[in-house]
Design a protein around this motif. Structure first.
Motif, PDB file in Angstrom:
ATOM      1  N   SER A  63     -10.770  -4.854  -7.501  1.00 10.13           N
ATOM      2  CA  SER A  63      -9.723  -4.764  -8.510  1.00 10.13           C
ATOM      3  C   SER A  63      -9.272  -3.323  -8.716  1.00 10.13           C
ATOM      4  CB  SER A  63     -10.217  -5.332  -9.848  1.00 10.13           C
ATOM      5  OG  SER A  63     -10.526  -6.708  -9.726  1.00 10.13           O
ATOM      6  N   ILE A  64     -10.199  -2.385  -8.548  1.00  6.75           N
ATOM      7  CA  ILE A  64      -9.847  -0.970  -8.656  1.00  6.75           C
ATOM      8  C   ILE A  64      -8.853  -0.605  -7.559  1.00  6.75           C
ATOM      9  CG2 ILE A  64     -10.741   1.393  -8.561  1.00  6.75           C
ATOM     10  CD1 ILE A  64     -13.413   0.292  -9.583  1.00  6.75           C
ATOM     11  N   ALA A  65      -9.122  -1.090  -6.351  1.00  5.09           N
ATOM     12  CA  ALA A  65      -8.213  -0.810  -5.236  1.00  5.09           C
ATOM     13  C   ALA A  65      -6.840  -1.424  -5.476  1.00  5.09           C
ATOM     14  CB  ALA A  65      -8.805  -1.348  -3.930  1.00  5.09           C
ATOM     15  N   HIS A  66      -6.809  -2.625  -6.036  1.00  8.99           N
ATOM     16  CA  HIS A  66      -5.514  -3.258  -6.324  1.00  8.99           C
ATOM     17  C   HIS A  66      -4.732  -2.474  -7.373  1.00  8.99           C
ATOM     18  CE1 HIS A  66      -5.761  -6.909  -3.878  1.00  8.99           C
ATOM     19  NE2 HIS A  66      -7.047  -6.906  -4.145  1.00  8.99           N
ATOM     20  N   ALA A  67      -5.441  -1.870  -8.317  1.00  9.66           N
ATOM     21  CA  ALA A  67      -4.758  -0.996  -9.273  1.00  9.66           C
ATOM     22  C   ALA A  67      -4.124   0.180  -8.545  1.00  9.66           C
ATOM     23  CB  ALA A  67      -5.744  -0.502 -10.325  1.00  9.66           C
ATOM     24  N   GLY A  68      -4.782   0.635  -7.487  1.00  8.87           N
ATOM     25  CA  GLY A  68      -4.218   1.715  -6.682  1.00  8.87           C
ATOM     26  C   GLY A  68      -2.922   1.316  -6.006  1.00  8.87           C
ATOM     27  N   TYR A  69      -2.835   0.078  -5.541  1.00  9.94           N
ATOM     28  CA  TYR A  69      -1.592  -0.393  -4.914  1.00  9.94           C
ATOM     29  C   TYR A  69      -0.448  -0.416  -5.936  1.00  9.94           C
ATOM     30  CZ  TYR A  69      -4.945  -2.061  -1.399  1.00  9.94           C
ATOM     31  OH  TYR A  69      -5.952  -2.145  -0.474  1.00  9.94           O
ATOM     32  N   VAL A  70      -0.772  -0.804  -7.166  1.00 10.78           N
ATOM     33  CA  VAL A  70       0.251  -0.798  -8.213  1.00 10.78           C
ATOM     34  C   VAL A  70       0.708   0.627  -8.495  1.00 10.78           C
ATOM     35  CG1 VAL A  70       0.785  -1.426 -10.601  1.00 10.78           C
ATOM     36  CG2 VAL A  70      -0.685  -2.917  -9.221  1.00 10.78           C
ATOM     37  N   MET A  71      -0.229   1.566  -8.447  1.00 10.52           N
ATOM     38  CA  MET A  71       0.123   2.967  -8.682  1.00 10.52           C
ATOM     39  C   MET A  71       0.991   3.526  -7.551  1.00 10.52           C
ATOM     40  SD  MET A  71      -3.361   4.493 -10.384  1.00 10.52           S
ATOM     41  CE  MET A  71      -2.552   5.981 -10.954  1.00 10.52           C
ATOM     42  N   VAL A  72       0.870   2.955  -6.363  1.00  8.05           N
ATOM     43  CA  VAL A  72       1.772   3.326  -5.270  1.00  8.05           C
ATOM     44  C   VAL A  72       3.209   3.018  -5.678  1.00  8.05           C
ATOM     45  CG1 VAL A  72       2.486   2.778  -2.909  1.00  8.05           C
ATOM     46  CG2 VAL A  72       0.067   3.079  -3.437  1.00  8.05           C
ATOM     47  N   ALA A  73       3.397   1.847  -6.296  1.00  7.68           N
ATOM     48  CA  ALA A  73       4.735   1.464  -6.757  1.00  7.68           C
ATOM     49  C   ALA A  73       5.228   2.409  -7.843  1.00  7.68           C
ATOM     50  CB  ALA A  73       4.722   0.025  -7.274  1.00  7.68           C
ATOM     51  N   LEU A  74       4.330   2.843  -8.735  1.00  4.37           N
ATOM     52  CA  LEU A  74       4.720   3.795  -9.773  1.00  4.37           C
ATOM     53  C   LEU A  74       5.110   5.131  -9.154  1.00  4.37           C
ATOM     54  CD1 LEU A  74       5.028   4.704 -12.699  1.00  4.37           C
ATOM     55  CD2 LEU A  74       2.573   5.165 -12.752  1.00  4.37           C
ATOM     56  N   THR A  75       4.382   5.534  -8.112  1.00  7.47           N
ATOM     57  CA  THR A  75       4.682   6.796  -7.442  1.00  7.47           C
ATOM     58  C   THR A  75       6.084   6.781  -6.833  1.00  7.47           C
ATOM     59  OG1 THR A  75       2.324   6.981  -6.916  1.00  7.47           O
ATOM     60  CG2 THR A  75       3.789   8.489  -5.785  1.00  7.47           C
ATOM     61  N   ALA A  76       6.553   5.594  -6.453  1.00  6.39           N
ATOM     62  CA  ALA A  76       7.917   5.492  -5.919  1.00  6.39           C
ATOM     63  C   ALA A  76       8.951   5.912  -6.950  1.00  6.39           C
ATOM     64  CB  ALA A  76       8.196   4.061  -5.449  1.00  6.39           C
ATOM     65  N   ALA A  77       8.616   5.785  -8.240  1.00  8.44           N
ATOM     66  CA  ALA A  77       9.475   6.248  -9.342  1.00  8.44           C
ATOM     67  C   ALA A  77      10.902   5.733  -9.217  1.00  8.44           C
ATOM     68  CB  ALA A  77       9.467   7.778  -9.411  1.00  8.44           C
ATOM     69  N   SER A  78      11.034   4.436  -8.997  1.00  9.40           N
ATOM     70  CA  SER A  78      12.357   3.827  -8.840  1.00  9.40           C
ATOM     71  C   SER A  78      12.335   2.441  -9.460  1.00  9.40           C
ATOM     72  CB  SER A  78      12.723   3.726  -7.361  1.00  9.40           C
ATOM     73  OG  SER A  78      11.839   2.843  -6.682  1.00  9.40           O
ATOM     74  N   GLN A  79      13.532   1.882  -9.657  1.00 10.65           N
ATOM     75  CA  GLN A  79      13.615   0.517 -10.170  1.00 10.65           C
ATOM     76  C   GLN A  79      13.019  -0.475  -9.186  1.00 10.65           C
ATOM     77  OE1 GLN A  79      17.545  -0.522 -11.514  1.00 10.65           O
ATOM     78  NE2 GLN A  79      17.784   1.319 -12.741  1.00 10.65           N
ATOM     79  N   VAL A  80      13.174  -0.194  -7.902  1.00 10.31           N
ATOM     80  CA  VAL A  80      12.569  -1.054  -6.874  1.00 10.31           C
ATOM     81  C   VAL A  80      11.048  -1.029  -7.015  1.00 10.31           C
ATOM     82  CG1 VAL A  80      12.271  -1.410  -4.395  1.00 10.31           C
ATOM     83  CG2 VAL A  80      14.501  -0.748  -5.304  1.00 10.31           C
ATOM     84  N   GLY A  81      10.494   0.161  -7.275  1.00  9.19           N
ATOM     85  CA  GLY A  81       9.056   0.283  -7.456  1.00  9.19           C
ATOM     86  C   GLY A  81       8.563  -0.459  -8.675  1.00  9.19           C
ATOM     87  N   VAL A  82       9.299  -0.387  -9.771  1.00 12.39           N
ATOM     88  CA  VAL A  82       8.923  -1.110 -10.990  1.00 12.39           C
ATOM     89  C   VAL A  82       8.947  -2.616 -10.748  1.00 12.39           C
ATOM     90  CG1 VAL A  82       9.567  -1.593 -13.378  1.00 12.39           C
ATOM     91  CG2 VAL A  82       9.706   0.745 -12.511  1.00 12.39           C
ATOM     92  N   ALA A  83       9.991  -3.098 -10.084  1.00 10.91           N
ATOM     93  CA  ALA A  83      10.090  -4.531  -9.777  1.00 10.91           C
ATOM     94  C   ALA A  83       8.942  -4.970  -8.863  1.00 10.91           C
ATOM     95  CB  ALA A  83      11.432  -4.837  -9.127  1.00 10.91           C
ATOM     96  N   ALA A  84       8.625  -4.144  -7.869  1.00  6.91           N
ATOM     97  CA  ALA A  84       7.524  -4.457  -6.952  1.00  6.91           C
ATOM     98  C   ALA A  84       6.200  -4.528  -7.700  1.00  6.91           C
ATOM     99  CB  ALA A  84       7.457  -3.412  -5.845  1.00  6.91           C
ATOM    100  N   ALA A  85       6.000  -3.584  -8.629  1.00  2.75           N
ATOM    101  CA  ALA A  85       4.759  -3.584  -9.403  1.00  2.75           C
ATOM    102  C   ALA A  85       4.647  -4.826 -10.276  1.00  2.75           C
ATOM    103  CB  ALA A  85       4.692  -2.321 -10.267  1.00  2.75           C
ATOM    104  N   MET A  86       5.759  -5.235 -10.892  1.00  2.00           N
ATOM    105  CA  MET A  86       5.750  -6.439 -11.719  1.00  2.00           C
ATOM    106  C   MET A  86       5.387  -7.668 -10.891  1.00  2.00           C
ATOM    107  SD  MET A  86       9.105  -5.913 -14.131  1.00  2.00           S
ATOM    108  CE  MET A  86       9.218  -4.596 -15.345  1.00  2.00           C
ATOM    109  N   PHE A  87       6.002  -7.783  -9.725  1.00  2.69           N
ATOM    110  CA  PHE A  87       5.703  -8.912  -8.849  1.00  2.69           C
ATOM    111  C   PHE A  87       4.230  -8.881  -8.443  1.00  2.69           C
ATOM    112  CE2 PHE A  87       5.278 -11.235  -4.952  1.00  2.69           C
ATOM    113  CZ  PHE A  87       6.159 -12.292  -5.054  1.00  2.69           C
TER     114      PHE A  87
END
Length: 241
Positions: A63-87
């Motif tokens: 689960s820690i690693a999966h949190a890291g994948y979500v943080m990858v989306a945050l690092t993108a700093a874009s609306q696409v990244g936010v949508a990807a993180a939500m999904f």
């Protein structure tokens, strides 16, 4: 279990709201920190999970690693990244609730059967339970036709769109590492002989059956028809402006 899975998406929602709105003017200061945290979280979570023989601990560290994948989306700093993180968060919540529910059922009272070896032969003893657990495990890996596949696909796509090539490469390598320890669960279920003294599993309660089957259905729906949730996530992401 369900409360913990629900808390994760809620916490990340607050995390995204703060960083993508209030802290947006300071993006040059916090983005490198999130970049480093994403890498560290993926690596630490996956390598800790590699060492586990207790299935619940394995899922917990992963689960820690999966949190890291979500943080990858945050690092993108874009609306696409936010949508990807939500999904990703929705799909992860479904497969994580389902996997923990099945493992808790197999563990029986007093957590007696929580090791990988205790899953040996589950495909023969409880074929339906084994098949449901396999769906969740394949989704955690990111196999096509599961929600986990599109979750990772959208996260890494968002990273590439923001020119985060090395972060994407590190994320893909970590996904391959995770596949190794997740596949140990599949091997135990279908390719190992059960112990002679293995007890028959009790019948799951109605609420447990509903939780497991609903999670499996949601995981498959997101893997076959992801556009409905992604459209909603994209609409919501437009509020982060």
């Amino acid at each position: 279990m369900a409360k913990a899975a629900a808390f994760g998406p809620a916490a990340f929602a607050i995390f995204f709201r703060v960083f993508m709105t209030s802290f947006r003017p300071m993006i040059d200061h916090w983005l490198p920190l999130v970049f480093g945290c994403a890498i560290a979280t993926m690596i630490i979570g996956n390598f800790a999970a590699l060492l586990q023989t207790n299935v619940k601990r394995l899922l917990g560290y992963s689960s820690i690693a999966h949190a890291g994948y979500v943080m990858v989306a945050l690092t993108a700093a874009s609306q696409v990244g936010v949508a990807a993180a939500m999904f990703y968060l929705v799909s992860y919540a479904l497969m994580n609730i389902g996997a923990f529910a099945v493992i808790s059922h197999v563990a029986s009272r007093n957590e007696r059967y929580v090791k990988l070896e205790d899953l040996a032969g589950l495909g023969r003893r409880e074929p339906a339970t084994a098949a449901l657990l396999a769906i969740f495990v394949f989704s955690l890996i990111g196999v096509p036709l599961t929600g986990g596949f599109f979750g990772k696909f959208y996260v890494f796509e968002a990273a590439l769109n923001s020119h985060l090539v090395w972060l994407t490469v590190i994320g893909l390598i970590n996904s391959a590492i995770a596949a190794y320890y997740y596949l140990k669960i599949i091997v135990a279920i279908y390719m190992q002989e059960p112990a002679a003294a293995t007890e028959q599993l009790p019948h799951p309660t109605a609420s447990l059956r509903i939780a497991i089957w609903a999670s499996a259905l949601g995981t498959l729906v997101l893997g076959i028809y992801p556009s409905a949730l992604l459209s909603f996530a994209s609409f919501s992401a437009r509020q982060f402006r």
